[in-house]
Design an enzyme around this catalytic site. Structure first.
Site, mmCIF file in Angstrom:
data_model
loop_
_atom_site.group_PDB
_atom_site.id
_atom_site.type_symbol
_atom_site.label_atom_id
_atom_site.label_comp_id
_atom_site.label_asym_id
_atom_site.label_seq_id
_atom_site.Cartn_x
_atom_site.Cartn_y
_atom_site.Cartn_z
ATOM 1 N N GLY A 1 0.837 -1.189 0.000
ATOM 2 C CA GLY A 1 0.000 0.000 0.000
ATOM 3 C C GLY A 1 0.871 1.238 0.000
ATOM 4 N N HIS B 1 -4.109 1.529 8.045
ATOM 5 C CA HIS B 1 -2.723 2.015 8.084
ATOM 6 C C HIS B 1 -2.557 3.181 7.096
ATOM 7 C CE1 HIS B 1 1.820 1.251 7.954
ATOM 8 N NE2 HIS B 1 1.623 1.960 6.861
ATOM 9 N N GLU B 2 -3.092 3.003 5.887
ATOM 10 C CA GLU B 2 -2.960 4.050 4.859
ATOM 11 C C GLU B 2 -3.752 5.297 5.225
ATOM 12 O OE1 GLU B 2 -0.662 3.524 3.020
ATOM 13 O OE2 GLU B 2 -0.553 1.349 3.003
ATOM 14 N N GLN C 1 3.359 9.911 1.156
ATOM 15 C CA GLN C 1 4.643 9.201 1.246
ATOM 16 C C GLN C 1 5.577 9.553 0.087
ATOM 17 O OE1 GLN C 1 2.579 5.226 2.195
ATOM 18 N NE2 GLN C 1 4.505 5.051 3.299
ATOM 19 N N CYS D 1 6.209 -0.243 7.466
ATOM 20 C CA CYS D 1 5.841 0.942 6.684
ATOM 21 C C CYS D 1 7.029 1.363 5.845
ATOM 22 C CB CYS D 1 5.434 2.074 7.634
ATOM 23 S SG CYS D 1 4.956 3.579 6.767
ATOM 24 N N LEU D 2 6.767 1.676 4.582
ATOM 25 C CA LEU D 2 7.844 2.085 3.681
ATOM 26 C C LEU D 2 8.485 3.395 4.153
ATOM 27 C CD1 LEU D 2 6.107 1.193 0.292
ATOM 28 C CD2 LEU D 2 7.956 -0.068 1.421
ATOM 29 N N HIS E 1 -1.970 7.580 7.411
ATOM 30 C CA HIS E 1 -1.016 8.460 6.711
ATOM 31 C C HIS E 1 -1.692 9.766 6.289
ATOM 32 C CE1 HIS E 1 2.672 6.150 6.378
ATOM 33 N NE2 HIS E 1 2.044 5.085 5.909
HETATM 34 O O1 GNR Z 1 4.089 -2.641 2.558
HETATM 35 C C1 GNR Z 1 3.440 -2.487 3.601
HETATM 36 N N1 GNR Z 1 3.121 -3.573 4.349
HETATM 37 C C2 GNR Z 1 2.259 -3.529 5.427
HETATM 38 C C3 GNR Z 1 2.209 -4.637 6.265
HETATM 39 C C4 GNR Z 1 1.351 -4.663 7.351
HETATM 40 C C5 GNR Z 1 0.534 -3.589 7.591
HETATM 41 C C6 GNR Z 1 0.573 -2.470 6.773
HETATM 42 C C7 GNR Z 1 1.428 -2.446 5.691
HETATM 43 S S1 GNR Z 1 1.452 -1.068 4.646
HETATM 44 C C8 GNR Z 1 3.088 -1.123 4.055
HETATM 45 C C9 GNR Z 1 3.313 -0.073 2.990
HETATM 46 C C10 GNR Z 1 3.155 1.295 3.582
HETATM 47 O O2 GNR Z 1 3.960 1.833 4.277
HETATM 48 N N2 GNR Z 1 2.040 1.921 3.336
HETATM 49 O O3 GNR Z 1 1.808 3.116 3.865
HETATM 50 NI NI NI Z 2 2.940 3.162 5.724
#
Ligand code: GNR
Ligand code: NI
Length: 172
Positions: A46, A136-137, A51, A94-95, A140
């Protein structure tokens, strides 16, 4: 087609609240294409627009396990309608918080209302990894990172590692 640079903590932009999209135009579609390219290049599932430094309420996602079968999803102006009271725990990464992982509790299921790639209104019932990832997204979009849910101690340990990581890359 363009792979952009993913911002990492600490970075003030990641703490900004993203702005709603007024209309899904060619510009937003190009942004979504670039976000997807960037996400695939980084092996993520995601990505939120902030980001890559764009404060718009746009998310892309692909939860397909087979890298040959792409299942891109696009969410513009997503709103969570119904949160399940039951929680599910996932190990999140998270990236924008490279190489750090932690178990996070979130509502197990939720309904999400959003506009798709063509600006059409959609409603999605999400559970499992999809529910976790969309939450999670959407965090952000509010300037929230998963590490914000950890204890002060764990968060400061991660912050230390990240600033070390940044100073090392600065030398290279
Ligand atoms: O790549 C991602 N893997 C992930 C694994 C578990 C819960 C959330 C994520 S999102 C993350 C990519 C990211 O940072 N998205 O904002
Ligand atoms: Ni993230």
């Amino acid at each position: 087609m363009a792979v952009k640079t993913i911002l990492t903590e600490p970075n003030k932009l990641l703490r900004q609240v993203s702005k709603p999209v007024e209309k899904v135009t060619k510009n937003e579609q190009i942004l979504m294409d670039d976000m997807l390219d960037t996400m695939y290049a980084a092996n993520g599932i995601g990505l939120a627009a902030i980001q890559i430094g764009v404060p718009k309420r746009i998310i892309v996602m692909d939860l397909s396990k087979d890298p040959k079968k792409k299942e891109p999803r696009y969410f513009v102006n997503p709103v969570i309608k119904n949160k399940n009271l039951e929680k599910a725990t996932y190990e999140e990464g998270c990236l924008s918080v490279p190489n750090q992982f932690a178990e996070i509790d979130r509502p197990k299921q939720c309904d999400v209302e959003y506009l798709d790639y063509n600006g059409k209104k959609q409603l999605l019932k999400a559970d499992g990894l999809l529910a976790t990832c969309i939450q999670h997204e959407m965090d952000h979009l509010e300037g929230i990172l998963f590490i914000d849910y950890l204890s002060k101690l764990k968060r400061s340990m991660i912050a230390k590692k990240l600033s070390k990581l940044k100073s090392n890359t600065a030398i290279l």
